[in-house]
Design a protein around this motif. Structure first.
Motif, PDB file in Angstrom:
ATOM      1  N   PHE A  89      40.213  40.588  27.689  1.00 35.57           N
ATOM      2  CA  PHE A  89      39.273  40.759  26.591  1.00 35.57           C
ATOM      3  C   PHE A  89      38.240  39.630  26.582  1.00 35.57           C
ATOM      4  O   PHE A  89      37.067  39.852  26.302  1.00 35.57           O
ATOM      5  N   ALA A  92      35.715  40.333  29.214  1.00 35.53           N
ATOM      6  CA  ALA A  92      34.813  41.406  28.794  1.00 35.53           C
ATOM      7  C   ALA A  92      33.760  40.874  27.822  1.00 35.53           C
ATOM      8  O   ALA A  92      32.596  41.269  27.871  1.00 35.53           O
ATOM      9  N   TRP A  93      34.168  39.961  26.970  1.00 38.26           N
ATOM     10  CA  TRP A  93      33.254  39.380  25.988  1.00 38.26           C
ATOM     11  C   TRP A  93      32.233  38.463  26.657  1.00 38.26           C
ATOM     12  O   TRP A  93      31.047  38.491  26.342  1.00 38.26           O
ATOM     13  N   ARG A 182      32.608  45.266  32.016  1.00 32.48           N
ATOM     14  CA  ARG A 182      33.063  45.026  30.636  1.00 32.48           C
ATOM     15  C   ARG A 182      34.029  46.123  30.193  1.00 32.48           C
ATOM     16  O   ARG A 182      35.068  45.851  29.584  1.00 32.48           O
ATOM     17  N   ASP A 185      37.417  45.715  31.941  1.00 29.94           N
ATOM     18  CA  ASP A 185      38.224  44.636  31.368  1.00 29.94           C
ATOM     19  C   ASP A 185      38.790  45.019  30.001  1.00 29.94           C
ATOM     20  O   ASP A 185      39.925  44.646  29.668  1.00 29.94           O
ATOM     21  N   VAL A 186      38.024  45.758  29.217  1.00 31.81           N
ATOM     22  CA  VAL A 186      38.539  46.224  27.927  1.00 31.81           C
ATOM     23  C   VAL A 186      39.712  47.172  28.140  1.00 31.81           C
ATOM     24  O   VAL A 186      40.742  47.079  27.452  1.00 31.81           O
ATOM     25  N   GLY A 189      42.700  45.182  29.222  1.00 27.54           N
ATOM     26  CA  GLY A 189      43.268  44.479  28.072  1.00 27.54           C
ATOM     27  C   GLY A 189      44.081  45.399  27.178  1.00 27.54           C
ATOM     28  O   GLY A 189      45.183  45.040  26.727  1.00 27.54           O
ATOM     29  N   ILE A 190      43.548  46.596  26.926  1.00 25.12           N
ATOM     30  CA  ILE A 190      44.262  47.575  26.092  1.00 25.12           C
ATOM     31  C   ILE A 190      45.574  47.987  26.753  1.00 25.12           C
ATOM     32  O   ILE A 190      46.627  48.073  26.096  1.00 25.12           O
TER      33      ILE A 190
END
Length: 203
Positions: A89, A92-93, A182, A185-186, A189-190
């Protein structure tokens, strides 16, 4: 009969391995970045081959009777997956620039190997699916049927990780856009956090 048993092992093995998970997400990401793909693919396939062999050899029954050990692995895996998801995350940010500096040329083979070992071994479902389930079903065929069943499952694992790791580069044009990294990566992360929560809530 031999071919049918081999295909049975290959089919069941594929159904368990191909399902999206922390391990597959990491292999895909390494394949897209083209970083230490050979090592990552080799270790994933080797671990599966060894665990399938142990399951067919009778280790599955022993693991099924070790709830304390599985509990320790479950909590260790949940913590690791939470931290890895948090890292995804954060990447991604920060965006692809941060990702490139953090896990591009600077990523060592040791770092990749350590991560894939943790993702592969700190998940009790790996042992329950690969060792207990595959081992238990394969054992029903007796010798040499169980060996052919194991061979089928092992082949599925080797083919899948090789295709996922080295075939990921075919998606490279899609990931020339910053937003694609991005989104990836989200998603990673999920997946990591979803599996971590599932491990904590499982009994």
């Amino acid at each position: 009969m031999t071919t049918a048993v081999f295909l049975s092992g290959a089919g069941l093995g594929a159904s368990l391995i191909i399902a999206i998970g922390a391990q597959n997400a990491f292999v895909l990401r390494q394949g897209l970045k083209r970083r230490h793909v050979g090592w990552v693919v080799f270790i994933c396939a080797l671990i599966d081959v060894l665990l399938i062999g142990l399951g067919i050899g009778g280790m599955g029954a022993l693991i099924a009777r070790a709830p304390v050990l599985l509990g320790v692995i479950r909590w260790a895996g949940a913590v690791f997956l939470f931290l890895y998801g948090l890292r995804a995350f954060h990447a991604a940010w920060k965006g692809p620039g941060h990702l490139s500096a953090e896990s591009g040329e600077s990523q060592t083979a040791l770092s990749a190997v350590t991560t894939v070992l943790a993702l592969s071994l700190l998940n009790p479902h790996v042992y329950l699916d690969t060792v207990v389930l595959l081992g238990g079903i394969g054992a029903r065929y007796g010798w040499p049927g169980n060996a052919w069943f194991a061979a089928g499952a092992m082949c599925s694992s080797i083919i899948w990780f090789t295709a996922l790791g080295f075939g990921a580069r075919l998606l490279q044009p899609l990931f020339e856009k910053d937003v694609s990294w991005r989104v990836l990566d989200v998603i990673v992360g999920i997946v990591m956090w979803w599996i971590a929560v599932a491990l904590i809530l499982s009994r």
